[in-house]
Write a protein that holds these residues in place. Structure first.
Motif, PDB file in Angstrom:
ATOM      1  N   VAL A  78       0.854  -1.182   0.000  1.00  0.00           N
ATOM      2  CA  VAL A  78       0.000   0.000   0.000  1.00  0.00           C
ATOM      3  C   VAL A  78       0.892   1.236   0.000  1.00  0.00           C
ATOM      4  O   VAL A  78       1.943   1.253   0.647  1.00  0.00           O
ATOM      5  CB  VAL A  78      -0.964   0.001   1.217  1.00  0.00           C
ATOM      6  CG1 VAL A  78      -0.217   0.070   2.523  1.00  0.00           C
ATOM      7  CG2 VAL A  78      -1.968   1.127   1.130  1.00  0.00           C
ATOM      8  N   GLN A  79       0.495   2.232  -0.754  1.00  0.00           N
ATOM      9  CA  GLN A  79       1.241   3.480  -0.782  1.00  0.00           C
ATOM     10  C   GLN A  79       0.635   4.437   0.238  1.00  0.00           C
ATOM     11  O   GLN A  79      -0.521   4.274   0.642  1.00  0.00           O
ATOM     12  CB  GLN A  79       1.158   4.112  -2.167  1.00  0.00           C
ATOM     13  CG  GLN A  79       1.818   3.264  -3.223  1.00  0.00           C
ATOM     14  CD  GLN A  79       1.631   3.845  -4.591  1.00  0.00           C
ATOM     15  OE1 GLN A  79       0.514   4.067  -5.039  1.00  0.00           O
ATOM     16  NE2 GLN A  79       2.736   4.082  -5.280  1.00  0.00           N
ATOM     17  N   ASN A  80       1.430   5.439   0.640  1.00  0.00           N
ATOM     18  CA  ASN A  80       0.845   6.477   1.479  1.00  0.00           C
ATOM     19  C   ASN A  80      -0.384   7.008   0.769  1.00  0.00           C
ATOM     20  O   ASN A  80      -0.365   7.231  -0.436  1.00  0.00           O
ATOM     21  CB  ASN A  80       1.827   7.627   1.722  1.00  0.00           C
ATOM     22  CG  ASN A  80       2.864   7.278   2.745  1.00  0.00           C
ATOM     23  OD1 ASN A  80       2.680   6.359   3.545  1.00  0.00           O
ATOM     24  ND2 ASN A  80       3.968   8.000   2.739  1.00  0.00           N
ATOM     25  N   GLY A  81      -1.442   7.163   1.533  1.00  0.00           N
ATOM     26  CA  GLY A  81      -2.700   7.556   0.926  1.00  0.00           C
ATOM     27  C   GLY A  81      -2.944   9.051   0.966  1.00  0.00           C
ATOM     28  O   GLY A  81      -2.251   9.799   1.640  1.00  0.00           O
ATOM     29  N   LEU A  82      -3.958   9.421   0.226  1.00  0.00           N
ATOM     30  CA  LEU A  82      -4.487  10.773   0.323  1.00  0.00           C
ATOM     31  C   LEU A  82      -5.545  10.747   1.416  1.00  0.00           C
ATOM     32  O   LEU A  82      -6.439   9.898   1.383  1.00  0.00           O
ATOM     33  CB  LEU A  82      -5.108  11.204  -1.003  1.00  0.00           C
ATOM     34  CG  LEU A  82      -4.142  11.312  -2.172  1.00  0.00           C
ATOM     35  CD1 LEU A  82      -4.914  11.583  -3.453  1.00  0.00           C
ATOM     36  CD2 LEU A  82      -3.127  12.405  -1.906  1.00  0.00           C
ATOM     37  N   PHE A  94      -6.240   4.894  -1.003  1.00  0.00           N
ATOM     38  CA  PHE A  94      -4.956   4.209  -1.002  1.00  0.00           C
ATOM     39  C   PHE A  94      -4.833   3.355  -2.258  1.00  0.00           C
ATOM     40  O   PHE A  94      -5.702   2.524  -2.520  1.00  0.00           O
ATOM     41  CB  PHE A  94      -4.819   3.300   0.231  1.00  0.00           C
ATOM     42  CG  PHE A  94      -4.713   4.064   1.519  1.00  0.00           C
ATOM     43  CD1 PHE A  94      -3.483   4.516   1.960  1.00  0.00           C
ATOM     44  CD2 PHE A  94      -5.845   4.341   2.267  1.00  0.00           C
ATOM     45  CE1 PHE A  94      -3.378   5.229   3.140  1.00  0.00           C
ATOM     46  CE2 PHE A  94      -5.757   5.055   3.452  1.00  0.00           C
ATOM     47  CZ  PHE A  94      -4.515   5.495   3.892  1.00  0.00           C
ATOM     48  N   ALA A  95      -3.749   3.552  -2.999  1.00  0.00           N
ATOM     49  CA  ALA A  95      -3.438   2.669  -4.121  1.00  0.00           C
ATOM     50  C   ALA A  95      -2.797   1.408  -3.556  1.00  0.00           C
ATOM     51  O   ALA A  95      -1.987   1.473  -2.627  1.00  0.00           O
ATOM     52  CB  ALA A  95      -2.471   3.363  -5.085  1.00  0.00           C
ATOM     53  N   TYR A 115      -8.369   1.545  -2.645  1.00  0.00           N
ATOM     54  CA  TYR A 115      -9.400   1.553  -1.620  1.00  0.00           C
ATOM     55  C   TYR A 115      -9.856   2.997  -1.451  1.00  0.00           C
ATOM     56  O   TYR A 115      -9.036   3.888  -1.246  1.00  0.00           O
ATOM     57  CB  TYR A 115      -8.882   1.051  -0.271  1.00  0.00           C
ATOM     58  CG  TYR A 115      -8.936  -0.440  -0.107  1.00  0.00           C
ATOM     59  CD1 TYR A 115     -10.161  -1.089   0.036  1.00  0.00           C
ATOM     60  CD2 TYR A 115      -7.780  -1.193  -0.092  1.00  0.00           C
ATOM     61  CE1 TYR A 115     -10.221  -2.463   0.189  1.00  0.00           C
ATOM     62  CE2 TYR A 115      -7.837  -2.574   0.064  1.00  0.00           C
ATOM     63  CZ  TYR A 115      -9.052  -3.196   0.201  1.00  0.00           C
ATOM     64  OH  TYR A 115      -9.108  -4.564   0.350  1.00  0.00           O
ATOM     65  N   GLU A 116     -11.155   3.226  -1.573  1.00  0.00           N
ATOM     66  CA  GLU A 116     -11.787   4.509  -1.232  1.00  0.00           C
ATOM     67  C   GLU A 116     -12.424   4.300   0.129  1.00  0.00           C
ATOM     68  O   GLU A 116     -13.224   3.369   0.306  1.00  0.00           O
ATOM     69  CB  GLU A 116     -12.873   4.876  -2.253  1.00  0.00           C
ATOM     70  CG  GLU A 116     -12.363   5.334  -3.579  1.00  0.00           C
ATOM     71  CD  GLU A 116     -11.973   6.808  -3.593  1.00  0.00           C
ATOM     72  OE1 GLU A 116     -12.331   7.560  -2.642  1.00  0.00           O
ATOM     73  OE2 GLU A 116     -11.309   7.204  -4.557  1.00  0.00           O
ATOM     74  N   ASP A 117     -12.081   5.129   1.090  1.00  0.00           N
ATOM     75  CA  ASP A 117     -12.474   4.892   2.476  1.00  0.00           C
ATOM     76  C   ASP A 117     -13.214   6.060   3.102  1.00  0.00           C
ATOM     77  O   ASP A 117     -12.923   7.225   2.815  1.00  0.00           O
ATOM     78  CB  ASP A 117     -11.219   4.650   3.340  1.00  0.00           C
ATOM     79  CG  ASP A 117     -10.322   3.572   2.808  1.00  0.00           C
ATOM     80  OD1 ASP A 117     -10.842   2.498   2.463  1.00  0.00           O
ATOM     81  OD2 ASP A 117      -9.099   3.802   2.737  1.00  0.00           O
ATOM     82  N   ARG A 118     -14.131   5.689   3.991  1.00  0.00           N
ATOM     83  CA  ARG A 118     -14.662   6.612   4.991  1.00  0.00           C
ATOM     84  C   ARG A 118     -14.071   6.136   6.310  1.00  0.00           C
ATOM     85  O   ARG A 118     -14.102   4.935   6.614  1.00  0.00           O
ATOM     86  CB  ARG A 118     -16.186   6.572   5.058  1.00  0.00           C
ATOM     87  CG  ARG A 118     -16.881   7.274   3.919  1.00  0.00           C
ATOM     88  CD  ARG A 118     -18.404   7.373   4.087  1.00  0.00           C
ATOM     89  NE  ARG A 118     -19.028   6.126   4.510  1.00  0.00           N
ATOM     90  CZ  ARG A 118     -19.497   5.879   5.752  1.00  0.00           C
ATOM     91  NH1 ARG A 118     -19.401   6.769   6.703  1.00  0.00           N
ATOM     92  NH2 ARG A 118     -20.061   4.714   6.035  1.00  0.00           N
ATOM     93  N   ILE A 134     -11.715  -0.739  -5.468  1.00  0.00           N
ATOM     94  CA  ILE A 134     -11.898  -0.362  -6.871  1.00  0.00           C
ATOM     95  C   ILE A 134     -10.772  -0.979  -7.685  1.00  0.00           C
ATOM     96  O   ILE A 134      -9.619  -0.562  -7.583  1.00  0.00           O
ATOM     97  CB  ILE A 134     -11.890   1.173  -7.038  1.00  0.00           C
ATOM     98  CG1 ILE A 134     -12.992   1.792  -6.192  1.00  0.00           C
ATOM     99  CG2 ILE A 134     -12.028   1.551  -8.509  1.00  0.00           C
ATOM    100  CD1 ILE A 134     -12.910   3.299  -6.096  1.00  0.00           C
ATOM    101  N   PRO A 135     -11.081  -2.013  -8.465  1.00  0.00           N
ATOM    102  CA  PRO A 135     -10.032  -2.645  -9.287  1.00  0.00           C
ATOM    103  C   PRO A 135      -9.632  -1.754 -10.456  1.00  0.00           C
ATOM    104  O   PRO A 135     -10.462  -1.054 -11.017  1.00  0.00           O
ATOM    105  CB  PRO A 135     -10.696  -3.913  -9.815  1.00  0.00           C
ATOM    106  CG  PRO A 135     -12.030  -4.004  -9.179  1.00  0.00           C
ATOM    107  CD  PRO A 135     -12.355  -2.684  -8.588  1.00  0.00           C
ATOM    108  N   ARG A 136      -8.347  -1.809 -10.808  1.00  0.00           N
ATOM    109  CA  ARG A 136      -7.872  -1.163 -12.036  1.00  0.00           C
ATOM    110  C   ARG A 136      -7.520  -2.225 -13.066  1.00  0.00           C
ATOM    111  O   ARG A 136      -7.928  -2.158 -14.198  1.00  0.00           O
ATOM    112  CB  ARG A 136      -6.662  -0.275 -11.745  1.00  0.00           C
ATOM    113  CG  ARG A 136      -7.001   0.964 -10.975  1.00  0.00           C
ATOM    114  CD  ARG A 136      -7.784   1.949 -11.801  1.00  0.00           C
ATOM    115  NE  ARG A 136      -6.913   2.502 -12.827  1.00  0.00           N
ATOM    116  CZ  ARG A 136      -7.298   2.887 -14.025  1.00  0.00           C
ATOM    117  NH1 ARG A 136      -8.548   2.837 -14.368  1.00  0.00           N
ATOM    118  NH2 ARG A 136      -6.446   3.339 -14.896  1.00  0.00           N
TER     119      ARG A 136
END
Length: 158
Positions: A78-82, A94-95, A115-118, A134-136
């Motif tokens: 996992v990369q550092n997320g926004l 997170f990518a 991952y799109e998170d709340r 969310i798959p790419r």
């Protein structure tokens, strides 16, 4: 997504949420599903394109456990997320990259997605209230053919 510069308090929260995502990836890479799911709020929700929404930690354990049981190897990076903080709630993205080897035929796979998170602040600290996978892209790979080594005593820090 361009996010405003965080203040000092928000920066600490952003680090905590990044640690949450890294903790999930670490536990999943050790195939410790029950531990990984502790990053969710008690009534957290996991949504994926291939499963019904899983609500609550036990349901999430069941959904993830079924998938993990089909692999000899699962390794998540996992990369550092926004992260955007709004008081005791946040949104994050997170990518991720997942490498896996399917048990039945030793076929390797590589998955890229997000991952799109709340995220919510709980008495336990920050936890995911909802994660949407969310798959790419995903494809078979032949380069995961090396010998699998046991993790040995690799345990989470206490």
């Amino acid at each position: 997504m361009i996010i405003d510069q965080p203040n000092v308090e928000q920066a600490a929260d952003i680090v905590a949420i990044n640690q949450l995502a890294a903790s999930y990836a670490d536990a999943m890479s050790r195939m410790s599903v029950r531990e990984a799911v502790q990053v969710y709020a008690e009534n957290g929700v996991l949504r994926t394109p291939t499963t019904e929404p899983a609500v609550g930690r036990e349901a999430i354990i069941e959904v993830i456990g079924r998938t993990v049981a089909t692999f000899d190897l699962l390794f998540i990076a996992v990369q550092n997320g926004l992260v955007q903080i709004d008081g005791d709630t946040a949104r994050s993205r997170f990518a991720i990259r997942e490498w896996s080897i399917r048990s039945k035929d030793q076929q390797g796979f590589l998955f890229f997605g997000y991952y799109e998170d709340r995220v919510v602040r709980t008495p336990e600290g920050w936890r995911f209230a909802e994660r949407l996978l969310i798959p790419r892209t995903m494809g078979k790979v032949d380069f995961l053919s090396g010998k699998l080594h046991q993790l040995g005593d690799l345990q989470p820090w206490t």
